[in-house]
Design an enzyme around this catalytic site. Structure first.
Site, PDB file in Angstrom:
ATOM      1  N   TYR A 147     -83.835  15.077 -80.552  1.00 42.63           N
ATOM      2  CA  TYR A 147     -84.908  15.612 -79.620  1.00 42.63           C
ATOM      3  C   TYR A 147     -84.844  15.243 -78.187  1.00 42.63           C
ATOM      4  O   TYR A 147     -84.903  16.116 -77.299  1.00 42.63           O
ATOM      5  CB  TYR A 147     -86.264  14.833 -80.153  1.00 42.63           C
ATOM      6  CG  TYR A 147     -87.686  15.004 -79.473  1.00 42.63           C
ATOM      7  CD1 TYR A 147     -88.217  16.313 -79.680  1.00 42.63           C
ATOM      8  CD2 TYR A 147     -88.009  14.334 -78.252  1.00 42.63           C
ATOM      9  CE1 TYR A 147     -89.436  16.821 -79.022  1.00 42.63           C
ATOM     10  CE2 TYR A 147     -89.234  14.481 -77.578  1.00 42.63           C
ATOM     11  CZ  TYR A 147     -89.859  15.721 -78.075  1.00 42.63           C
ATOM     12  OH  TYR A 147     -91.210  16.219 -77.564  1.00 42.63           O
ATOM     13  N   LYS A 151     -84.083  18.077 -75.213  1.00 37.33           N
ATOM     14  CA  LYS A 151     -84.982  17.898 -73.833  1.00 37.33           C
ATOM     15  C   LYS A 151     -84.255  17.649 -72.711  1.00 37.33           C
ATOM     16  O   LYS A 151     -84.495  18.266 -71.549  1.00 37.33           O
ATOM     17  CB  LYS A 151     -86.205  17.020 -73.958  1.00 37.33           C
ATOM     18  CG  LYS A 151     -87.205  17.241 -75.058  1.00 37.33           C
ATOM     19  CD  LYS A 151     -88.045  18.396 -74.913  1.00 37.33           C
ATOM     20  CE  LYS A 151     -89.008  18.700 -75.793  1.00 37.33           C
ATOM     21  NZ  LYS A 151     -89.840  19.708 -75.524  1.00 37.33           N
TER      22      LYS A 151
END
Length: 279
Positions: A147, A151
Site C-alpha cells: 500500500y 502511494k
C-alpha cells in the site's frame, strides 16, 4: 462558478462525501465506480450528476468515461483520483500477484484516468488534478509494504506532474488523509489480507489483522469535512501542491520532516564530500 468534477470511487467511502460536497456547492459531478448503479444509489438522482461505470485499471474505459463526461457537461475542471484499495501485510507474505494488483489499482489506475482527462484540460488551458494518496504515501508504516509503495509512487508522479502541466493552467494537489471513517478497512471490499503465510510472521500477522479490524468504524476523521475542505481548496486561485488531512497526519508529517533534517545533519560532511578531485 459551477465547475465539472470527475470523481473516481464515488459509490462509497470518501468518494460519496466528496461528491455530495461538490453537488451541494452547485458543481456538476461525474461520479464513477465499477457499477454506475451504486453511484446513483449512494448519491440519488440529480440533474447535475452523471454516474458512469469505470474500472480505472482499464485505459480504454477511462478514455470512454472522459469522452462521456465532456459530451454531457462540456468540460472537466476538477479531477479527483480517489478510487483505491488496501492490500495489507508484511512484504514477504504479500504475493507477487497481490503486490502487482495493488500497483495496478492504486498507481496505474489514477495514471489511466489522468491520461484520459489531461487532453481535455490542456485544450481548456485550465483544470485541477487532485490525487488522494495517504499518510502512508509520505510515512512508511508496518504491514503496509504494498500500500505504501503504491502511494509513495503516486506522490512522486504527482510532484513531477506539476511541472508538466503548469504551463497550461492546470494545478495539481496531493491529498494525504489520515484515519477517516470510510470503508477502506472493510474486509473483502477494500482491505485484502495477505494470502501467503510464513511462520516467522504468523503471530504478528494475526495480531495486526485483529488490530486493523478493530479500527474499522472507529476512525476519528470525518469524511464529510474532508469533502468540504477539498471543495474549498479547489476554489482557491492558487491551491496547495500538498494538503495534509487530519491532525494525526499533521503530527506525523512534522515528525518525518524533522527526521529527514536530522538524518541530513548527522552525516552532512560525509554526504558533501563526494565531488571528484580537481573537478
Amino acid at each position: 462558478m459551477s465547475n465539472v468534477w470527475f470523481i473516481t470511487g464515488a459509490a462509497r467511502g470518501m468518494g460519496v462525501d466528496l461528491a455530495k460536497a461538490a453537488l451541494d456547492a452547485g458543481h456538476r459531478v461525474v461520479g464513477t465506480a465499477r457499477d454506475a448503479a451504486k453511484v446513483t444509489a449512494a448519491l440519488g438522482e440529480h440533474e447535475n450528476l452523471l454516474a458512469l461505470s469505470l474500472d480505472i485499471t482499464d485505459a480504454a474505459a477511462s478514455a470512454a468515461a472522459a469522452e462521456a463526461a465532456v459530451e454531457r457537461f462540456g468540460s472537466v475542471d476538477v479531477l479527483v483520483n480517489n478510487a483505491g484499495n488496501f492490500y495489507a501485510g508484511y512484504f514477504e507474505e504479500i504475493s507477487d500477484e497481490h503486490f502487482r494488483a495493488q500497483m495496478e489499482t492504486n498507481f496505474f489506475g489514477p495514471l489511466n484516468v489522468t491520461r484520459a482527462i489531461l487532453p481535455v484540460m490542456r485544450k481548456q488551458r485550465s483544470g485541477h488534478v487532485i490525487t488522494i494518496t495517504s499518510a502512508a504515501g509520505i510515512i512508511g508504516q508496518e504491514f503496509c509494504a504494498a500500500y505504501a509503495a503504491s502511494k509513495f509512487a503516486l506522490e512522486g508522479w504527482m510532484e513531477s506532474l506539476q511541472y508538466d502541466v503548469q504551463p497550461y493552467g492546470i494545478h495539481t494537489t496531493i491529498v494525504e488523509p489520515g484515519f477517516f471513517r470510510t470503508e477502506l478497512l472493510v474486509e473483502g471490499a477494500s482491505s485484502i489480507w495477505p494470502e501467503l503465510s510464513i511462520d516467522d510472521y504468523a503471530e504478528r500477522t494475526t495480531q495486526t489483522i485483529a488490530a486493523w479490524k478493530s479500527m474499522n468504524g472507529q476512525q476519528g476523521g470525518d469524511p464529510a469535512k474532508l469533502g468540504a475542505a477539498l471543495v474549498t481548496i479547489a476554489d482557491l486561485e492558487t491551491p496547495p501542491l500538498r494538503f495534509v488531512a487530519g491532525a494525526d497526519v499533521v503530527a506525523g508529517v512534522e515528525h518525518k520532516a524533522q527526521q529527514l533534517l536530522d538524518q541530513v545533519a548527522a552525516h552532512r560532511d560525509l554526504s558533501s564530500a563526494m565531488a571528484l578531485e580537481n573537478a
